[in-house]
Design an enzyme around this catalytic site. Structure first.
Site, mmCIF file in Angstrom:
data_model
loop_
_atom_site.group_PDB
_atom_site.id
_atom_site.type_symbol
_atom_site.label_atom_id
_atom_site.label_comp_id
_atom_site.label_asym_id
_atom_site.label_seq_id
_atom_site.Cartn_x
_atom_site.Cartn_y
_atom_site.Cartn_z
ATOM 1 N N PRO A 119 -31.146 82.612 41.583
ATOM 2 C CG PRO A 119 -32.566 84.089 42.294
ATOM 3 C CD PRO A 119 -32.919 82.496 42.568
ATOM 4 C CB CYS A 120 -26.836 82.540 41.276
ATOM 5 S SG CYS A 120 -26.668 82.536 39.446
ATOM 6 C CG HIS A 121 -29.184 87.028 37.550
ATOM 7 N ND1 HIS A 121 -30.220 85.457 37.363
ATOM 8 C CD2 HIS A 121 -29.992 88.043 37.964
ATOM 9 C CE1 HIS A 121 -31.143 85.818 37.781
ATOM 10 N NE2 HIS A 121 -31.569 87.102 37.626
#
Length: 156
Positions: A119-121
């Protein structure tokens, strides 16, 4: 390497992987063919469908991203950010033990090949701003809103 596509609320997701695991998930605006899903990618497509339906918060997939040792350390740290929560690039650098590595951490974050699964977001600027996202800031905002446990009610 096998490939599959899934239409999502924010574009077409492309999955690539084989028996060694899911290697990449990317998103496109252009329509992609939704054909037969290879057996090695069926679980990934199924879990993404559940995620977009609001029925899944954690992915349980065999992952096989390609990257440097440092990038993999950053991506593993991203996996520790809980659903519905965010962290900053600075905090991520602290977690990895090197405040001076903030730019390298941001670069590794931007090279994450596993959209949503890793989850880089969930990484934002220290001041709370939505900063850089390979899939576009509109998608980052949508994903964070989707994962927010407090849903904004419409007044109209």
């Amino acid at each position: 390497m096998e490939t599959a596509y899934l239409k999502t609320p924010i574009g077409y997701a492309q999955f690539e992987g084989d028996a060694n695991g899911l290697a990449s998930v990317t998103v496109f605006d252009d329509e992609k063919p939704i054909d037969i899903i290879p057996e090695v990618l069926e679980d990934a497509v199924y879990q993404f469908t559940e995620y977009f339906e609001g029925k899944r918060a954690i992915f349980d997939l065999k992952l096989n991203p390609q990257g440097t040792d440092f990038q993999k350390r950053v991506w593993n740290a991203l996996l520790e950010i809980p659903y519905g929560k965010t962290t900053s690039y600075l905090n991520l650098s602290k977690t990895l033990g090197d405040l001076k590595a903030i730019r390298a951490v941001a670069a590794a974050n931007g090279r994450n090949p596993l959209w949503i699964v890793v989850p880089c977001h969930r990484v934002i600027g220290s001041n709370g701003d939505l900063t850089g996202y390979a899939g576009g800031l509109h998608r980052k905002k949508w994903l964070l809103d989707h994962e927010n446990p407090v849903k904004q009610q419409s007044l109209f």
